[in-house]
Design a protein around this motif. Structure first.
Motif, PDB file in Angstrom:
ATOM      1  N   VAL A   1      41.502  50.716  37.450  1.00  0.00           N
ATOM      2  CA  VAL A   1      40.544  50.611  38.557  1.00  0.00           C
ATOM      3  C   VAL A   1      40.957  51.535  39.702  1.00  0.00           C
ATOM      4  O   VAL A   1      40.122  52.229  40.302  1.00  0.00           O
ATOM      5  CB  VAL A   1      40.438  49.153  39.044  1.00  0.00           C
ATOM      6  CG1 VAL A   1      39.556  49.060  40.288  1.00  0.00           C
ATOM      7  CG2 VAL A   1      39.887  48.256  37.943  1.00  0.00           C
TER       8      VAL A   1
ATOM      9  N   TYR B   1      40.760  41.561  41.238  1.00  0.00           N
ATOM     10  CA  TYR B   1      39.339  41.814  41.463  1.00  0.00           C
ATOM     11  C   TYR B   1      38.429  40.688  40.945  1.00  0.00           C
ATOM     12  O   TYR B   1      37.205  40.804  41.033  1.00  0.00           O
ATOM     13  CB  TYR B   1      38.930  43.126  40.774  1.00  0.00           C
ATOM     14  CG  TYR B   1      39.614  44.328  41.352  1.00  0.00           C
ATOM     15  CD1 TYR B   1      39.174  44.905  42.535  1.00  0.00           C
ATOM     16  CD2 TYR B   1      40.730  44.879  40.727  1.00  0.00           C
ATOM     17  CE1 TYR B   1      39.814  45.997  43.082  1.00  0.00           C
ATOM     18  CE2 TYR B   1      41.388  45.974  41.274  1.00  0.00           C
ATOM     19  CZ  TYR B   1      40.920  46.529  42.456  1.00  0.00           C
ATOM     20  OH  TYR B   1      41.555  47.618  42.993  1.00  0.00           O
TER      21      TYR B   1
ATOM     22  N   ILE C   1      29.784  44.824  43.461  1.00  0.00           N
ATOM     23  CA  ILE C   1      30.603  45.468  44.488  1.00  0.00           C
ATOM     24  C   ILE C   1      30.696  44.566  45.707  1.00  0.00           C
ATOM     25  O   ILE C   1      29.677  44.035  46.181  1.00  0.00           O
ATOM     26  CB  ILE C   1      30.007  46.828  44.912  1.00  0.00           C
ATOM     27  CG1 ILE C   1      29.916  47.776  43.723  1.00  0.00           C
ATOM     28  CG2 ILE C   1      30.825  47.467  46.023  1.00  0.00           C
ATOM     29  CD1 ILE C   1      29.107  49.029  43.995  1.00  0.00           C
TER      30      ILE C   1
ATOM     31  N   LEU D   1      34.764  43.190  34.688  1.00  0.00           N
ATOM     32  CA  LEU D   1      34.236  44.036  35.751  1.00  0.00           C
ATOM     33  C   LEU D   1      33.007  44.812  35.316  1.00  0.00           C
ATOM     34  O   LEU D   1      32.190  45.207  36.154  1.00  0.00           O
ATOM     35  CB  LEU D   1      35.320  45.008  36.239  1.00  0.00           C
ATOM     36  CG  LEU D   1      36.529  44.374  36.929  1.00  0.00           C
ATOM     37  CD1 LEU D   1      37.509  45.448  37.361  1.00  0.00           C
ATOM     38  CD2 LEU D   1      36.110  43.512  38.113  1.00  0.00           C
TER      39      LEU D   1
ATOM     40  N   LEU E   1      32.767  52.165  37.718  1.00  0.00           N
ATOM     41  CA  LEU E   1      33.924  51.845  38.539  1.00  0.00           C
ATOM     42  C   LEU E   1      34.251  52.955  39.529  1.00  0.00           C
ATOM     43  O   LEU E   1      34.770  52.682  40.615  1.00  0.00           O
ATOM     44  CB  LEU E   1      35.128  51.508  37.667  1.00  0.00           C
ATOM     45  CG  LEU E   1      35.020  50.181  36.908  1.00  0.00           C
ATOM     46  CD1 LEU E   1      36.379  49.717  36.412  1.00  0.00           C
ATOM     47  CD2 LEU E   1      34.395  49.088  37.764  1.00  0.00           C
TER      48      LEU E   1
ATOM     49  N   PRO F   1      35.087  46.945  43.119  1.00  0.00           N
ATOM     50  CA  PRO F   1      34.449  46.155  42.062  1.00  0.00           C
ATOM     51  C   PRO F   1      34.924  44.715  42.149  1.00  0.00           C
ATOM     52  O   PRO F   1      36.032  44.434  42.625  1.00  0.00           O
ATOM     53  CB  PRO F   1      34.934  46.829  40.776  1.00  0.00           C
ATOM     54  CG  PRO F   1      36.259  47.433  41.152  1.00  0.00           C
ATOM     55  CD  PRO F   1      36.110  47.866  42.587  1.00  0.00           C
TER      56      PRO F   1
ATOM     57  N   SER G   1      27.754  45.988  37.119  1.00  0.00           N
ATOM     58  CA  SER G   1      28.964  45.744  37.891  1.00  0.00           C
ATOM     59  C   SER G   1      28.573  45.307  39.295  1.00  0.00           C
ATOM     60  O   SER G   1      27.528  45.703  39.817  1.00  0.00           O
ATOM     61  CB  SER G   1      29.844  47.000  37.968  1.00  0.00           C
ATOM     62  OG  SER G   1      30.441  47.287  36.722  1.00  0.00           O
TER      63      SER G   1
ATOM     64  N   ALA H   1      31.741  52.173  42.224  1.00  0.00           N
ATOM     65  CA  ALA H   1      32.161  50.949  42.913  1.00  0.00           C
ATOM     66  C   ALA H   1      33.260  51.245  43.922  1.00  0.00           C
ATOM     67  O   ALA H   1      33.270  50.695  45.031  1.00  0.00           O
ATOM     68  CB  ALA H   1      32.638  49.916  41.893  1.00  0.00           C
TER      69      ALA H   1
END
Length: 327
Positions: free
Chosen positions: A45, A324, A308, A130, A110, A119, A306, A113
């Motif tokens: 990530v 996350y 955010i 995610l 990602l 994320p 996803s 994000a």
């Protein structure tokens, strides 16, 4: 760069990234295969977040402007993003399907994000992945959630939760066979001037309760009484799920029906094609989907989703080890 899609209200901005698709894909492929190349791994990530800085400036500028002001529709449509095309595997057809390995679409989600915030996911929903698949599942056609194929009613994503996503991303990998499954969105900025005075007063009052969606399970419970509209009177946030929000007074019931009618009146519908990414401002915009008929032949509609959070710190008490995933 900018075009528009059909709209019954204000137009939704559309940014065409087709001529930058190769550059975007090249950046995504620079993310190193850390920790087994799993998209839920923190190191991966972080690498995706760092790669955001290398994306084409026009894409970054468009998204940052949207983060600051999501406009009259609260929705942005990016077209022409690179997805795997002919190399795409069959559409999953199992409940709870998610993306755990770092394929190109997951990398795109990602990276973006990391530019809009961070994320986030919720452990009771699809194990806290995610990147989640939004696909029709046999036997769940009438399900009011991402596995269904009937009309999906308007909702704020995870309206019951105190830390709802600020933005929801939906990336189309494969369209439905008949090209009739449309992403429907409705924005408070369109309906607010149309609300009656009584309706507005009721919606700003704590006269509603919202249950968790079926994807979270019954154990997630129901909220305390809350308002549907909150914040600045001239530009409020919205918190509603028309399949799960219950009015607690007669006037609240009338106001909720009025709000639903106005969202239907001002709704915009986008038929997503492969490479289209819809970014929805979940604070001011509800979304849903028109009905479609799945065939379960490996070529059904396939989106990846996803969430955010623009301020991850606020949910720190619900995230183990500052990860996350919210418990």
């Amino acid at each position: 760069m900018t075009a528009t899609i059909h709209s019954t209200g204000a137009t939704t901005p559309v940014a065409d990234m087709s001529d930058r698709a190769r550059a975007i894909a090249d950046v995504a492929r620079t993310i190193p295969p850390l920790a087994g190349d799993r998209v839920d791994d923190r190191a991966w990530v972080a690498a995706a977040r760092h790669a955001w800085s290398d994306l084409p400036a026009e894409l970054r500028r468009t998204l940052r402007e949207f983060r600051r002001d999501s406009g009259p529709t609260g929705t942005l449509l990016l077209r022409g993003l690179p997805v795997e095309g002919a190399d795409l595997p069959p559409t999953p057809a199992a409940a709870g399907s998610v993306q755990r390995t770092a394929a190109l679409p997951a990398a795109l989600l990602l990276m973006i994000a990391g530019g809009l915030g961070d994320p986030a996911a919720f452990r009771p929903e699809k194990g806290g992945a995610l990147v989640q698949d939004v696909v029709p599942v046999p036997g769940q056609e009438d399900f009011q959630g991402n596995a269904g194929s009937v009309l999906l009613t308007f909702h704020t994503e995870n309206a019951f939760h105190p830390h709802r996503p600020d933005f929801v991303m939906l990336l189309c990998l494969r369209a439905d066979h008949e090209r009739v499954a449309g992403l429907r969105t409705g924005c408070t900025r369109q309906v607010l001037p149309l609300l009656s005075a009584d309706g507005r007063e009721a919606l700003f009052s704590k006269e509603f309760r919202t249950a968790a969606p079926p994807s979270f399970g019954a154990a997630s419970g129901t909220t305390e009484a809350h308002a549907v509209l909150s914040g600045a009177p001239e530009d409020p946030d919205v918190r509603v799920d028309f399949a799960a929000t219950e009015p607690l007074t007669p006037r609240a019931g009338r106001a909720l029906a009025e709000l639903q009618e106005l969202f239907d009146l001002t709704a915009r519908t986008a038929l997503l094609e492969p490479g289209d990414l819809a970014v929805v401002d979940n604070r001011v915009t509800v979304h849903g989907r028109t009905a479609f008929r799945p065939r379960y032949d490996g070529n059904d509609r396939w989106l990846q989703r996803s969430f955010i959070l623009s301020d991850l710190r606020r949910s720190r008490g619900l995230r183990d080890a500052d990860g996350y995933v919210l418990g």
